[in-house]
Design an enzyme around this catalytic site. Sequence first.
Site, PDB file in Angstrom:
ATOM      1  N   SER A 202       0.828  -1.202   0.000  1.00 13.65           N
ATOM      2  CA  SER A 202       0.000   0.000   0.000  1.00 13.65           C
ATOM      3  C   SER A 202       0.870   1.264   0.000  1.00 13.65           C
ATOM      4  CB  SER A 202      -0.968  -0.038   1.187  1.00 13.65           C
ATOM      5  OG  SER A 202      -1.987   0.907   1.041  1.00 13.65           O
ATOM      6  N   ASP A 292     -10.129  -3.687  -5.026  1.00 11.07           N
ATOM      7  CA  ASP A 292      -9.300  -2.673  -4.381  1.00 11.07           C
ATOM      8  C   ASP A 292      -9.355  -1.414  -5.228  1.00 11.07           C
ATOM      9  OD1 ASP A 292      -7.293  -1.090  -3.299  1.00 11.07           O
ATOM     10  OD2 ASP A 292      -5.714  -2.593  -3.515  1.00 11.07           O
ATOM     11  N   HIS A 322      -8.320  -4.832  -0.686  1.00  4.66           N
ATOM     12  CA  HIS A 322      -7.101  -4.174  -0.237  1.00  4.66           C
ATOM     13  C   HIS A 322      -6.755  -4.636   1.183  1.00  4.66           C
ATOM     14  CE1 HIS A 322      -4.129  -0.914  -0.444  1.00  4.66           C
ATOM     15  NE2 HIS A 322      -4.343  -0.763   0.846  1.00  4.66           N
TER      16      HIS A 322
END
Length: 349
Positions: A202, A292, A322
């Site tokens: 991320s 995501d 995610h």
Amino acid sequence: MTSPERDDGTLLPSSGSSSPSSTDPDVSGAPRRAPDVSGGPPLTGPTLAPEAADLLRRLTELGLRPYAEVGVLAARHAVEAARWMQGEKVAVATTDLLVDGGDGRLPARVYRPTAAPSTEVPLVVWFHGGGWVCGSVASVDRPCRAIARAAGAVVVSVEYRRPPETPFPGPLEDAVAATAWCADHAAELGAHPGRVVIGGDSAGGNLAAAAARWLRDRVARQVLVYPVLAPPDPAGYPAHNDGYLLTHADMVWFWEHHLDGRPATPDAAPLLAPDDELRGLPSGAIAVAGFDPLHDEGVAYAERLRAAGVDVELRDWPDMIHGFLGMAGELPQTGSLITWIAAQIGRST
């Protein structure tokens, strides 16, 4: 069966439990709003994994709230408390130390698999996710343990400075300095100096991608797990603005804190880098998840790297959400992600 302990000794629900108690003070203010996806319009493409849909349902039942609503401190607390989803702690040797940062020394944790042959294994410098604002070495302790064991690699997880206290470019400066320090001390850390891998998930994937541009001659490979690569379009993410854990509003909030009014340069948003700055980058591997909001930017970055002549492997988990790297206790698909990351690290030759 007793519940596993969090790193601070607090008992959390055991692996495979249905959810934390709604009265648990550590999660009651967690900043999430995940609508029940079962009531949405029918999907024409890949469907959400049943395990992920069930997890989102249980999180919804907790009445969790958005990041912008609860503020920075509560958001950080919630991310740390989410470790109940990570599953069992893999046994590897660990050492805490200090590494170079952009403005002084930074804490880091080194993971060494016991079976690793001395100084011949890859060295992985890992940067945690959490929208830059949240997350920590502690929050990714279990995933890093699993990666070190599966890859047979030395993993160094870095505690970079976070916004809003230290906005961009501070976190990137830390990523560059820490990776360079680790490369310089690879042999002392028990790894091969020619097999340095930079990676992260991320927001950590954002830092890894940007730092790889600065350290292209020091890094053998970059491994990016659902990375943040560009600011969100004001119109949002088609089909994924809300409902799948990470939302468009979340990303707006994260970027506002990270940039703090600064423009989104290629150092902050690697997808914006011109073609000539992508040529000659280390080979890469990018993992994306179908449900995501960041899926398309990960795919776009892989395509741009390939067009620039960079060897890139793109792996899509079309039924995942995610953050599933940190959900081994809830989602069986996390195991395949760990295996894939390990295989990509092994290609650092």
